[in-house]
Motif scaffolding. Structure first.
Motif, PDB file in Angstrom:
ATOM      1  N   CYS A 143       0.816  -1.217   0.000  1.00 37.83           N
ATOM      2  CA  CYS A 143       0.000   0.000   0.000  1.00 37.83           C
ATOM      3  C   CYS A 143       0.845   1.261   0.000  1.00 37.83           C
ATOM      4  O   CYS A 143       0.401   2.309  -0.487  1.00 37.83           O
ATOM      5  CB  CYS A 143      -0.991  -0.006   1.165  1.00 37.83           C
ATOM      6  N   VAL A 144       2.092   1.178   0.510  1.00 36.75           N
ATOM      7  CA  VAL A 144       2.937   2.381   0.511  1.00 36.75           C
ATOM      8  C   VAL A 144       3.420   2.744  -0.885  1.00 36.75           C
ATOM      9  O   VAL A 144       3.934   3.845  -1.094  1.00 36.75           O
ATOM     10  CB  VAL A 144       4.151   2.230   1.459  1.00 36.75           C
ATOM     11  N   THR A 145       3.246   1.848  -1.849  1.00 42.33           N
ATOM     12  CA  THR A 145       3.638   2.139  -3.227  1.00 42.33           C
ATOM     13  C   THR A 145       2.503   2.763  -4.036  1.00 42.33           C
ATOM     14  O   THR A 145       2.713   3.142  -5.188  1.00 42.33           O
ATOM     15  CB  THR A 145       4.100   0.857  -3.945  1.00 42.33           C
ATOM     16  N   LYS A 146       1.321   2.867  -3.450  1.00 41.48           N
ATOM     17  CA  LYS A 146       0.136   3.326  -4.179  1.00 41.48           C
ATOM     18  C   LYS A 146      -0.042   4.834  -4.042  1.00 41.48           C
ATOM     19  O   LYS A 146       0.040   5.376  -2.939  1.00 41.48           O
ATOM     20  CB  LYS A 146      -1.116   2.622  -3.655  1.00 41.48           C
ATOM     21  N   PRO A 147      -0.350   5.533  -5.130  1.00 43.83           N
ATOM     22  CA  PRO A 147      -0.547   6.986  -5.037  1.00 43.83           C
ATOM     23  C   PRO A 147      -1.709   7.375  -4.142  1.00 43.83           C
ATOM     24  O   PRO A 147      -1.741   8.491  -3.605  1.00 43.83           O
ATOM     25  CB  PRO A 147      -0.788   7.405  -6.492  1.00 43.83           C
ATOM     26  N   GLU A 148      -2.652   6.451  -3.963  1.00 38.46           N
ATOM     27  CA  GLU A 148      -3.811   6.744  -3.109  1.00 38.46           C
ATOM     28  C   GLU A 148      -3.396   7.111  -1.683  1.00 38.46           C
ATOM     29  O   GLU A 148      -4.098   7.862  -0.999  1.00 38.46           O
ATOM     30  CB  GLU A 148      -4.770   5.551  -3.075  1.00 38.46           C
ATOM     31  N   LEU A 149      -2.263   6.598  -1.219  1.00 36.03           N
ATOM     32  CA  LEU A 149      -1.815   6.922   0.133  1.00 36.03           C
ATOM     33  C   LEU A 149      -1.600   8.429   0.269  1.00 36.03           C
ATOM     34  O   LEU A 149      -2.126   9.074   1.179  1.00 36.03           O
ATOM     35  CB  LEU A 149      -0.548   6.142   0.476  1.00 36.03           C
ATOM     36  N   GLY A 150      -0.848   8.998  -0.657  1.00 34.65           N
ATOM     37  CA  GLY A 150      -0.607  10.439  -0.613  1.00 34.65           C
ATOM     38  C   GLY A 150      -1.877  11.249  -0.835  1.00 34.65           C
ATOM     39  O   GLY A 150      -2.104  12.265  -0.170  1.00 34.65           O
ATOM     40  N   PHE A 151      -2.725  10.796  -1.773  1.00 29.22           N
ATOM     41  CA  PHE A 151      -3.968  11.518  -2.050  1.00 29.22           C
ATOM     42  C   PHE A 151      -4.853  11.580  -0.812  1.00 29.22           C
ATOM     43  O   PHE A 151      -5.463  12.620  -0.514  1.00 29.22           O
ATOM     44  CB  PHE A 151      -4.734  10.843  -3.197  1.00 29.22           C
ATOM     45  N   GLU A 152      -4.954  10.463  -0.082  1.00 33.23           N
ATOM     46  CA  GLU A 152      -5.822  10.428   1.097  1.00 33.23           C
ATOM     47  C   GLU A 152      -5.240  11.251   2.249  1.00 33.23           C
ATOM     48  O   GLU A 152      -5.999  11.834   3.030  1.00 33.23           O
ATOM     49  CB  GLU A 152      -6.072   8.991   1.548  1.00 33.23           C
ATOM     50  N   LEU A 153      -3.924  11.317   2.358  1.00 31.96           N
ATOM     51  CA  LEU A 153      -3.329  12.194   3.356  1.00 31.96           C
ATOM     52  C   LEU A 153      -3.721  13.644   3.088  1.00 31.96           C
ATOM     53  O   LEU A 153      -4.127  14.377   3.996  1.00 31.96           O
ATOM     54  CB  LEU A 153      -1.803  12.043   3.348  1.00 31.96           C
ATOM     55  N   VAL A 154      -3.606  14.074   1.831  1.00 35.22           N
ATOM     56  CA  VAL A 154      -3.966  15.447   1.476  1.00 35.22           C
ATOM     57  C   VAL A 154      -5.447  15.687   1.716  1.00 35.22           C
ATOM     58  O   VAL A 154      -5.842  16.727   2.286  1.00 35.22           O
ATOM     59  CB  VAL A 154      -3.590  15.744   0.011  1.00 35.22           C
ATOM     60  N   ARG A 155      -6.295  14.755   1.308  1.00 30.87           N
ATOM     61  CA  ARG A 155      -7.745  14.943   1.479  1.00 30.87           C
ATOM     62  C   ARG A 155      -8.094  15.145   2.948  1.00 30.87           C
ATOM     63  O   ARG A 155      -8.830  16.069   3.297  1.00 30.87           O
ATOM     64  CB  ARG A 155      -8.486  13.703   0.939  1.00 30.87           C
ATOM     65  N   PHE A 156      -7.542  14.299   3.809  1.00 32.74           N
ATOM     66  CA  PHE A 156      -7.856  14.395   5.239  1.00 32.74           C
ATOM     67  C   PHE A 156      -7.332  15.692   5.833  1.00 32.74           C
ATOM     68  O   PHE A 156      -8.013  16.348   6.632  1.00 32.74           O
ATOM     69  CB  PHE A 156      -7.232  13.193   5.957  1.00 32.74           C
ATOM     70  N   LEU A 157      -6.129  16.080   5.459  1.00 30.36           N
ATOM     71  CA  LEU A 157      -5.504  17.236   6.079  1.00 30.36           C
ATOM     72  C   LEU A 157      -6.045  18.571   5.575  1.00 30.36           C
ATOM     73  O   LEU A 157      -5.840  19.613   6.219  1.00 30.36           O
ATOM     74  CB  LEU A 157      -3.998  17.202   5.847  1.00 30.36           C
ATOM     75  N   THR A 158      -6.747  18.549   4.444  1.00 22.27           N
ATOM     76  CA  THR A 158      -7.238  19.815   3.870  1.00 22.27           C
ATOM     77  C   THR A 158      -8.755  19.956   3.934  1.00 22.27           C
ATOM     78  O   THR A 158      -9.296  20.909   3.386  1.00 22.27           O
ATOM     79  CB  THR A 158      -6.782  19.940   2.397  1.00 22.27           C
ATOM     80  N   THR A 159      -9.426  19.016   4.606  1.00 20.33           N
ATOM     81  CA  THR A 159     -10.890  19.124   4.722  1.00 20.33           C
ATOM     82  C   THR A 159     -11.303  19.167   6.185  1.00 20.33           C
ATOM     83  O   THR A 159     -10.511  18.921   7.079  1.00 20.33           O
ATOM     84  CB  THR A 159     -11.577  17.932   4.042  1.00 20.33           C
TER      85      THR A 159
END
Length: 259
Positions: free
Chosen positions: A243-259
């Protein structure tokens, strides 16, 4: 130096930090803006967990200053052989020292696997980030450390003799690929203490439980989210390792931190 991810180019800087006991830790930074500290997993490092697959760059592009230590006995940080360099919960002490050194008062905090266990400990010991992330973690992964410790100590013991098919094989190969010092790692493994799950209901800030859909290595992530006052579970593709190789990890971090 510049780290290039797709069409993006963001500056990556490295510096050393002398922790509470003068052990030197390597700190990697990317981006400018709101600070977030990210703690990597066991036998990994900041590059493997956060930089190599673009997650730090995704956060930097979204306006974050991403601060990523190589934990003690990992990556480019010191790996002393002296057992006194590994008091109980030494990674918690290192993180407190880093935050004090940076004089941070308004920031976010997250970790993956061991980094998530360390983050959870920090949250129950008075640290107050705005938001927190527990990635690659389930409720059961916060307690019962002795069994996991013994597994990894056995992997260190068998690092030169285990054959493919041995249950320790993949842990051994990962340790070797990350150039983990076996003496320092054994000392570090003995420094971790369990956390009582009941302590989770004292964590006041929003917490993202982020886990691979096929990852139950550290227990049930939904139970962890449910045990938190303001926890939410998001699953991304992959196992504990992939899962650490998947771009979704970074996308979900940004989504959580900016909403």
């Amino acid at each position: 130096m510049d780290q290039i991810c797709g069409s993006r180019s963001v500056n990556l800087s490295d510096w050393h930090f002398s922790s509470f006991d003068n052990v030197n830790l390597k700190i990697h930074e990317m981006g400018v803006g709101r600070p977030i500290i990210l703690l990597h997993g066991l036998f990994s490092n900041a590059d493997t967990n956060w930089i190599k697959f673009g997650h730090a760059a995704t956060l930097a592009d979204a306006g974050f200053r991403v601060i990523m230590p190589d934990l003690r006995a990992h990556g480019q940080s010191d790996a002393p052989h002296d057992p006194t360099a590994y008091p109980a919960d030494v990674l918690v002490k290192d993180t407190f020292a880093l935050i004090a050194h940076l004089e941070l008062t308004d920031y976010d905090l997250g970790g993956f696997s061991l980094g998530a266990r360390t983050t959870a400990k920090l949250l129950t010991q008075g640290l107050t980030p705005r938001k927190a992330i527990l990635a690659g973690m389930g409720l059961e992964g916060l307690a019962g450390w002795q069994r996991r410790r013994d597994f990894f100590l056995k992997a260190i013991e068998l690092r030169d003799t285990a054959k493919r098919g041995d249950p320790h094989w993949f842990a051994i190969q990962f340790m070797k690929s990350q150039k983990i010092d076996p003496v320092a790692a054994a000392h570090l493994l003995g420094s971790f203490t369990d956390m009582e799950p009941d302590a989770l209901d004292a964590i006041p800030m929003p917490v993202l439980v982020l886990c691979g859909a096929e990852d139950r290595d550290n227990g049930d992530p939904q139970k962890l989210a449910d045990a938190l006052l303001s926890g939410q579970l998001v699953e991304i593709p992959g196992t504990h390792m992939s899962c650490v190789t998947k771009p979704e990890l970074g996308f979900e971090l940004v989504r959580f931190l900016t909403t």
